[in-house]
Design a protein around this motif. Structure first.
Motif, PDB file in Angstrom:
ATOM      1  N   GLU A 296       0.848  -1.195   0.000  1.00 44.84           N
ATOM      2  CA  GLU A 296       0.000   0.000   0.000  1.00 44.84           C
ATOM      3  C   GLU A 296       0.880   1.241   0.000  1.00 44.84           C
ATOM      4  OE1 GLU A 296      -3.647  -0.323   2.734  1.00 44.84           O
ATOM      5  OE2 GLU A 296      -2.278  -1.830   3.512  1.00 44.84           O
ATOM      6  N   LEU A 297       0.333   2.335  -0.524  1.00 45.18           N
ATOM      7  CA  LEU A 297       1.026   3.619  -0.433  1.00 45.18           C
ATOM      8  C   LEU A 297       0.673   4.229   0.927  1.00 45.18           C
ATOM      9  CD1 LEU A 297       0.408   5.159  -3.964  1.00 45.18           C
ATOM     10  CD2 LEU A 297       2.626   4.667  -2.965  1.00 45.18           C
TER      11      LEU A 297
ATOM     12  N   LYS B 258      -0.062   4.897  12.617  1.00 41.43           N
ATOM     13  CA  LYS B 258       1.262   5.557  12.570  1.00 41.43           C
ATOM     14  C   LYS B 258       2.398   4.574  12.299  1.00 41.43           C
ATOM     15  CE  LYS B 258       1.910   9.650  15.443  1.00 41.43           C
ATOM     16  NZ  LYS B 258       2.178  10.025  16.828  1.00 41.43           N
ATOM     17  N   LYS B 259       2.322   3.431  13.003  1.00 36.40           N
ATOM     18  CA  LYS B 259       3.419   2.456  12.905  1.00 36.40           C
ATOM     19  C   LYS B 259       3.449   1.813  11.523  1.00 36.40           C
ATOM     20  CE  LYS B 259       1.729   0.588  16.711  1.00 36.40           C
ATOM     21  NZ  LYS B 259       1.476  -0.484  17.674  1.00 36.40           N
ATOM     22  N   TYR B 260       2.264   1.509  11.021  1.00 33.10           N
ATOM     23  CA  TYR B 260       2.178   0.885   9.693  1.00 33.10           C
ATOM     24  C   TYR B 260       2.636   1.880   8.627  1.00 33.10           C
ATOM     25  CZ  TYR B 260       0.107  -1.562   5.676  1.00 33.10           C
ATOM     26  OH  TYR B 260      -0.086  -2.200   4.477  1.00 33.10           O
ATOM     27  N   LYS B 261       2.261   3.131   8.829  1.00 36.16           N
ATOM     28  CA  LYS B 261       2.643   4.170   7.859  1.00 36.16           C
ATOM     29  C   LYS B 261       4.165   4.335   7.804  1.00 36.16           C
ATOM     30  CE  LYS B 261       1.605   8.851   6.632  1.00 36.16           C
ATOM     31  NZ  LYS B 261       1.143  10.137   7.085  1.00 36.16           N
TER      32      LYS B 261
ATOM     33  N   MET C  63       9.100   3.578   4.719  1.00 35.11           N
ATOM     34  CA  MET C  63      10.409   2.959   4.540  1.00 35.11           C
ATOM     35  C   MET C  63      10.436   2.159   3.237  1.00 35.11           C
ATOM     36  SD  MET C  63      12.547   0.537   7.089  1.00 35.11           S
ATOM     37  CE  MET C  63      13.237  -0.951   6.439  1.00 35.11           C
ATOM     38  N   LEU C  64       9.379   1.422   2.969  1.00 39.64           N
ATOM     39  CA  LEU C  64       9.340   0.628   1.734  1.00 39.64           C
ATOM     40  C   LEU C  64       9.399   1.523   0.506  1.00 39.64           C
ATOM     41  CD1 LEU C  64       6.682  -2.117   2.632  1.00 39.64           C
ATOM     42  CD2 LEU C  64       9.163  -2.306   2.683  1.00 39.64           C
ATOM     43  N   GLN C  65       8.812   2.716   0.628  1.00 39.22           N
ATOM     44  CA  GLN C  65       8.862   3.653  -0.497  1.00 39.22           C
ATOM     45  C   GLN C  65      10.267   4.206  -0.700  1.00 39.22           C
ATOM     46  OE1 GLN C  65       6.447   4.716  -2.790  1.00 39.22           O
ATOM     47  NE2 GLN C  65       5.404   2.925  -1.980  1.00 39.22           N
ATOM     48  N   ASN C  66      10.989   4.361   0.406  1.00 34.78           N
ATOM     49  CA  ASN C  66      12.319   4.983   0.317  1.00 34.78           C
ATOM     50  C   ASN C  66      13.439   4.012  -0.033  1.00 34.78           C
ATOM     51  OD1 ASN C  66      11.428   7.566   0.874  1.00 34.78           O
ATOM     52  ND2 ASN C  66      11.608   7.303   3.086  1.00 34.78           N
TER      53      ASN C  66
END
Lengths: 455, 524
Positions: A396-397, A404-407, A412-415
């Protein structure tokens, strides 16, 4: 009914014949019962056909359309293996249901299908045509069987009070009434302010619908107590359950997700830049504050607790029990569901969710081979999808609505760059190489990570 | 690209309502409700895409007034805010920028012939509004901009962010017979603005914003004596950020070399900055002759060149890539620089694309056939342009060339209109740029300029794959990597747009299903 009875008989047999299980070394997912699956689908189909055939009046076409959507949705839940039909958990849930229904004989159990759903959302749903889905995402947060019983009583109340179908009828009756259609025609003729008028009509309709929903919830709560008081369950747990539901959007394990702890290796240290956040954010304004209460589908749990309190005190029995069917089964299912959620997320390609729940659980059970393997498997799958530019299909984006924690994990996955994902998987699995070498899925994931990282 | 994006989205909205019509025989709210998408674009901060805006006409209020909804999305396509307001029927949203604490939306009001800069805080409340009445030339310019679109959506054309302070706008204007420019600062901290309007007697000037440090903004001004003149003079103008006064003005010449500045890079903690661009011999014409290489100057706030470095095709680049006696890269031809920038590790990168002027078989055949038929062909030129490979030059933090890489791609032939065979290749390169005939797509900077991605298109004609592809050159952690996305899918149309750092936005339109899929994908 016959079908349910069979299950209840079976349940006793199974419950008492299975030895108490010691903690399993490796998690094994529940195996669904293919013939039960088929039987359930056929029952759902029969009920759907019966419902459609019974429709009368000038709006029957529109009601039939909504019934069809519901039917398709239920079928989809089976098709995607979201519904658990494995005997053990199904029998347990139906045993609790039978404690409720046997003590409330005026309510018929025929056409009822009470099933666990593998969904991670903390929720239970009465579909209105006899199917009640109890999400394992809610079950694994609950503390005792009495709380499960209250949730079931609430969903059964929705079914017996015909709330879902009444809601559908009410909506169709309003929207396709001559008065409403005339209103739309008049708006359609307007040269100016057409959309403003439509928005006012839509808002009014929505508020009305939500008002009904909240009223239905209150009615279901009240009836749930009436059903529960006739059982031997501890009715006070209705209030603790509602208090728990109030925090249901929070995770079961309320610990911080420390990504630095999971992904910091001497040869590949954690980078702060992975979790940097400089996204465009609007501060929460007060735009909708006046409308917020009107838009809620459920009344606040605090209000629901207050509303029920006096009845709970009145109905409390000295000999009531928190557990009737099996405390050990309840606990073992709760534990099993922690893993079942991860496994289902993996199978349904919700990889960012699977990774999140695995990391969270690893903070509680760091030496679990399945969880360690899953983290590696998730990262390997992320690597392969990112390489093929198909990452959006499995993660997910980040969204302002996310926990908060999942976001943080999603950010991190995006970066992460492709090579960094390969490195994280490799180093993460490498640290456990010796311990889990006998666990075939671990070795497979580790070998894959080596290949991705060119080691 | 932007225009197509808007068109497709508008189409999606129409289709949605068409589907509603066919699905229901009675009226529904969806069927009656209709909105029109007027503009959409990126919200940019410091060359980084921070979000998107969609500007809808959401209702008609009266004969002259519409209701508009300005929808703000974050870089992950999450809707953040709907801002509703009423305004004239003829307003267009041109650009948007974000400066870390405020958003600006630049509107063009065709009725009142006015540009309106509307600033919003992060509660979504309008804080300040600054208006500017336009003259005839600016009006003509702004009327054209929405139709022209912008093929580099990671960059703005007129409005730029000044971190937490405000925004700078650079617009062309006409004063009497002079074609000149105007620079305005619009504060986001308090109601404050300044204006810089140069006195350019009898000149035709245009300005390009290059960047800022803590105290000055720097623009490059290209000017010529007459509109038809081929001589173009390049000047750097520094403007004090606090009061809008000119800090310096200097011709971009040093040691007998002219520079054509393309970017500046602030040096942290110092009142100095770098200016980068291709350079030319002093008697060359900047827009018509080939460049000699790349120049990097270190300058201070008074406009003094503190140090300079020149990297020439002949002496420096030739160590990495074969060049001929004319300074052309073997097989590649001349180089047109699309982007030049510095990353936070001090390295400088230049992204260029090769081009050649060659004979056109089609043009020659047309001319011959036309002559045989007794007419002189007015259609296709006997020369054509061949767009060749991509090139990347990498300079270290001492501005010494440390790498030069050619990225092969299939040549792309561009037929020229008749009469263009007499133009020199460098003028024709500008024509290619104007018409979007280069394959270069965009460059997007990573967070805090730690990384970048440059992208280009290629039409592959290989055995395994034949079709359009998107290629990227990425720089991250000191390493250059490449990636490729095949753009041939089951979709009827596919568009690739720049997105947040490290990602691209793929928009697939499925004609049969009347569906648009938007997906954000990471570049490797």
């Amino acid at each position: 009914m016959i079908f349910l009875k069979k299950i209840f008989f079976l349940l006793f047999f199974i419950t008492f014949s299975i030895p108490s299980t010691s903690q399993q070394l490796f998690f094994t997912a529940f195996k669904d019962d293919a013939s039960l699956n088929q039987n359930l689908l056929s029952a759902i189909n029969k009920r759907y056909e019966k419902d459609i055939a019974s429709l009368t009046g000038k709006n029957k076409k529109y009601i039939a359309d909504i019934y069809k959507e519901r039917f398709e949705l239920i079928k989809e839940n089976f098709k995607t293996s979201e519904i658990i039909t494995a005997a053990d958990p199904s029998n347990y849930l139906n045993a609790i249901a039978s404690e409720i229904l046997n003590n409330n004989p005026e309510y018929k159990s025929e056409n009822l299908r009470i099933l666990f759903s593998r969904s991670f959302y903390a929720n239970a749903t009465s579909m209105g045509e006899g199917s009640i889905f109890f999400n394992i995402g809610l079950f694994h947060r609950l503390q005792n069987e009495s709380q499960v019983a209250f949730v079931l009583c609430h969903e059964l109340a929705h079914y017996y009070l015909n709330h879902v179908n009444d809601n559908i009828n009410q909506y169709v009756k309003t929207v396709y009434s001559d008065e409403f259609q005339q209103k739309l025609k008049n708006i359609q003729k307007l040269a100016y302010l057409q959309n403003n008028q439509l928005e006012a009509v839509a808002t009014n309709l929505l508020f009305k619908n939500r008002r009904h929903s909240r009223a239905f919830e209150q009615a279901a709560d009240s009836m749930a107590l009436e059903l529960m008081k006739n059982t031997n369950y501890d009715i006070r747990e209705a209030l603790t359950c509602l208090a728990l539901l109030d925090s249901a959007d929070k995770d079961k394990y309320n610990e911080d997700l420390i990504l630095e702890k999971h992904f910091n290796f001497s040869l590949f240290p954690f980078k702060k830049s992975w979790i940097e956040n400089d996204e465009l954010v609007f501060n929460k304004g007060d735009d909708n504050e006046t409308h917020n209460d009107s838009l809620k589908t459920h009344p606040d749990c605090a209000k629901r607790i207050t509303d029920l309190k006096s009845k709970v005190v009145e109905y409390t029995k000295k000999n009531s029990k928190k557990f009737i069917v099996s405390e050990s089964k309840f606990n073992s299912l709760k534990n099993q569901y922690d893993y079942e959620i991860i496994n289902h997320c993996m199978k349904s390609n919700k990889i960012s969710r699977a990774l999140y729940y695995s990391l969270q659980l690893l903070q509680i059970i760091p030496d679990d081979p399945y969880l360690n393997t899953t983290v590696g498997q998730c990262l390997n799958q992320i690597y392969s999808s990112q390489k093929n530019h198909r990452l959006s299909e499995i993660i997910e984006l980040p969204n302002p609505g996310h926990d908060k924690k999942y976001k943080l994990l999603l950010m991190m996955l995006q970066n992460l760059r492709l090579r960094e994902i390969a490195a994280l998987s490799y180093y993460f699995l490498q640290q456990r190489e010796k311990e889990f070498v006998s666990f075939a899925p671990f070795t497979e994931a580790y070998n894959q990570s080596k290949q991705n990282f060119n080691q | 690209m932007k225009v197509q994006f808007i068109k497709l989205l508008s189409l999606a909205i129409i289709l949605f309502f068409t589907l509603q019509v066919s699905a229901q025989s009675k009226l529904s709210i969806d069927k009656v409700y209709s909105v029109t998408l007027r503009n959409s674009g990126s919200i940019i901060e410091n060359e980084e895409i921070k979000g998107y805006y969609f500007f809808y006409q959401s209702d008609k209020i009266d004969k002259r007034t519409n209701e508009y909804t300005l929808q703000v999305l974050d870089a992950n396509l999450n809707k953040l805010k709907d801002i509703k307001f009423q305004d004239s029927k003829k307003i267009y949203l041109m650009e948007s920028s974000y400066n870390g604490s405020s958003l600006v939306f630049m509107f063009f009001d065709e009725d009142q012939n006015m540009i309106d800069y509307r600033l919003y805080n992060m509660e979504g409340k309008k804080t300040y509004s600054y208006s500017k009445i336009l003259d005839r030339r600016s009006e003509a310019y702004f009327k054209n901009v929405p139709r022209l679109g912008n093929d580099e959506e990671a960059e703005n054309q007129s409005i730029y962010d000044i971190a937490n302070k405000g925004f700078i706008s650079v617009i062309p204007i006409r004063e009497g017979k002079n074609f000149t420019y105007e620079i305005n600062f619009y504060s986001s901290e308090k109601r404050k603005t300044w204006n810089f309007n140069p006195y350019e007697d009898g000149k035709f000037s245009q300005a390009q914003y290059l960047g800022t440090n803590d105290s000055i903004i720097v623009v490059e001004v290209l000017s010529k004596a007459k509109l038809t003149s081929k001589e173009m003079e390049s000047t750097l103008v520094g403007i004090n950020l606090t009061n809008g006064r000119k800090a310096f003005e200097m011709q971009t010449q040093e040691r007998g070399r002219k520079m054509y500045p393309m970017n500046i890079s602030a040096i942290n903690g110092k009142n100095e900055y770098l200016i980068m661009g291709p350079y030319f011999e002093s008697d060359d014409r900047v827009l018509q002759d080939k460049s000699e290489g790349l120049a990097v100057w270190t300058m201070n706030n008074s406009g003094k060149i503190l140090s300079s470095k020149y990297i020439s095709w002949a002496n420096d680049v030739s160590k990495y890539i074969k060049t001929d006696f004319k300074g052309r890269l073997a097989d590649m031809g001349y180089v047109y620089f699309h982007h030049l920038f510095q990353t936070d590790d001090g390295k400088i990168f230049a992204i260029g694309e090769g081009y050649k002027k060659t004979a056109s078989a089609l043009g020659i055949a047309t001319t011959v056939l036309g002559a045989m038929a007794g007419s002189y062909g007015r259609g296709v030129s006997t020369a054509k342009m061949k767009v060749t490979d991509m090139i990347l030059l990498q300079l270290n933090d001492k501005f010494v060339l440390e790498n030069a890489v050619i990225y092969d791609k299939y040549n792309n032939n561009v037929e020229l209109p008749a009469g263009y065979e007499f133009q020199n290749p460098h003028t024709l390169a500008l024509l290619l740029k104007t018409h979007g005939s280069f394959d270069y797509a965009f460059t997007q900077m990573g967070k805090n300029k730690r990384s970048f991605i440059s992208g280009y298109k290629d039409f592959e004609k290989g055995k395994d794959y034949r079709g359009l592809t998107f290629h990227s050159i990425s720089y991250h952690d000191g390493q250059l990597t490449r990636d490729k996305i095949n753009l041939k899918t089951n979709a009827s149309k596919l568009h690739l747009l720049p997105a947040k750092p490290g990602s691209v936005l793929l928009m697939e339109y499925f004609k049969k299903e009347r569906r648009i899929d938007l997906r954000m994908e990471k570049i490797n």
